[in-house]
Design an enzyme around this catalytic site. Structure first.
Site, PDB file in Angstrom:
ATOM      1  N   ARG A 191       0.872  -1.189   0.000  1.00  0.00           N
ATOM      2  CA  ARG A 191       0.000   0.000   0.000  1.00  0.00           C
ATOM      3  C   ARG A 191       0.896   1.222   0.000  1.00  0.00           C
ATOM      4  O   ARG A 191       0.542   2.273   0.499  1.00  0.00           O
ATOM      5  CB  ARG A 191      -0.927  -0.017   1.211  1.00  0.00           C
ATOM      6  N   ASN A 192       2.119   1.051  -0.508  1.00  0.00           N
ATOM      7  CA  ASN A 192       3.107   2.118  -0.488  1.00  0.00           C
ATOM      8  C   ASN A 192       3.705   2.334  -1.869  1.00  0.00           C
ATOM      9  O   ASN A 192       3.596   1.482  -2.737  1.00  0.00           O
ATOM     10  CB  ASN A 192       4.241   1.743   0.468  1.00  0.00           C
TER      11      ASN A 192
END
Ligand code: ZN
Length: 379
Positions: A191-192
């Site tokens: 999620r980065n």
């Protein structure tokens, strides 16, 4: 051999024409329930088999088993409730079947509905290990309606997304991996935006398997996380410039982050197993938030699931070491803290405000994507 689907069979709950037309007519005559983007994503994942062996939203028995046994009633490991919540008032006006509508269009049939009440405290405590409402996952549980609806899903419509080209089904990824001749595939959840630490982890894993499945999560995240556009844009740049095209597949997984730490790590592994992955990377504080989970709890939990059917690959914290002149980790580098540069969100933020690229931490092509976005963070 690619992993067998979780529970042994890849579920498909999407209806093909001509059946679809008839079911769509039927749907329009049923009571209507309008659903949120998060529930619509769950419906989609259930339909394409990403959540195999689930065929719909959990009934009360599977919900309880997930909470207290971390397994479905049939014994298959499962750690995150997949539930559809409604208010008591809505539950009263729905019949045995209901039409699920999303964004003003019919999306799916929910059949053989079984409504049930539940205990929010127990839900939060079991899944997140805390009842603290400052935890974003717990806060979400306390916002749910009073009643949960179990039922079987049949997807008839589409969930539109700006990322259509990157949304693959487990059937499609399995064909793709097989076509590429991959027998072993490692899944990477993110999620980065990718910095060199992530790339180091990915490529270390890739060294020992045939291919890597880069699978960023698209959907609701907490304030301060990177937006979906930035995450996907930066991964496109990374794959284009730093991966052999025959060794990496980039696709999106549309589901909200729960921030359930260890339980979510198991869930993330199960979903990637359904996409065909044989291995799954679990880093430090996987799916964690704040200080709620100890840094390696999300790795330790795998010991309790010897029957998971996908092999976790554990990584410790990594950093850039000036003496080693490379990305390294606690197991590979003997040097002191002064030699080390941590990869951190703080650092990426500084990059954004100072509009410069820190050497050795992030690829220039990746930094450029971030710098060109007006709003890189969830506001
Ligand atoms: Zn070193």
């Amino acid at each position: 051999m690619l992993s067998r689907p979780h529970g042994g069979r890849l579920i498909q709950r999407t209806s093909q024409s001509p059946d679809r037309e008839r079911l769509l007519d039927e749907l329009q005559r049923l009571p209507r329930l309008d659903i949120s983007p998060e529930i619509a994503s769950d419906v989609w994942n259930l339909g394409i088999g990403a959540f195999s062996p689930l065929e719909g939203f959990m009934g009360s028995e599977d919900f309880r088993a997930t909470l207290y046994e971390r397994r479905l009633t049939n014994g298959v490991p499962w750690t995150i409730p997949i539930v559809l919540d409604v208010s008591a008032e809505q539950a009263n006006r729905l019949g045995k079947d209901v039409g699920l509508w999303y964004a003003g269009k019919p999306l799916a049939l929910l059949s053989d509905i079984a409504p049930y009440g539940y205990d929010r405290q127990a839900y939060a405590k079991q899944v997140f290990g805390t009842e603290d409402r400052k935890h974003p996952g717990v806060a979400h549980v306390f916002d749910l309606g009073e009643v949960l609806l179990g039922g079987t899903i049949t997807v008839l419509g589409e969930v539109e997304t700006p990322f259509t080209g990157y949304r693959l089904t487990p059937r499609e990824t399995r064909v793709l991996f097989t076509t590429k001749g991959w027998r072993t595939v490692v899944g990477f959840q993110t999620r980065n935006v990718p910095h060199l630490g992530h790339e180091y982890v990915q490529k270390t894993a890739l060294t020992f398997v045939d291919g890597i499945f880069l699978n960023p999560v698209i959907g609701r995240k907490k304030v301060g996380d990177f937006t979906d556009e930035v995450i996907l844009g930066t991964y496109e740049a990374l794959v284009r410039h730093y991966y052999p095209s025959e060794r990496a597949v980039l696709a999106t997984l549309h589901t909200e982050m729960r921030y359930a730490g260890p339980r979510e790590a198991i869930f993330h592994a199960i979903v990637r197993k359904n996409f065909g992955c044989t291995h799954f990377i679990v880093g430090r504080d996987h799916a964690g938030v704040g200080q709620y989970y100890s840094p390696y709890a999300a790795q330790e939990i795998f010991e309790e699931f010897p029957d998971l059917g996908i092999t976790p690959l554990f990584f410790t914290a990594f950093f850039y070491c000036r003496r080693c002149a490379s990305v390294a980790n606690e197991k590979t580098c003997p040097h002191s803290a002064e030699e080390r540069l941590d990869f951190s969100g703080t650092l990426l933020r500084r990059l954004l405000t100072e509009r410069r690229v820190p050497d050795g931490l992030i690829r220039p092509e990746v930094a450029e994507i971030i710098l060109n976005m007006d709003h890189p963070f969830v506001g």
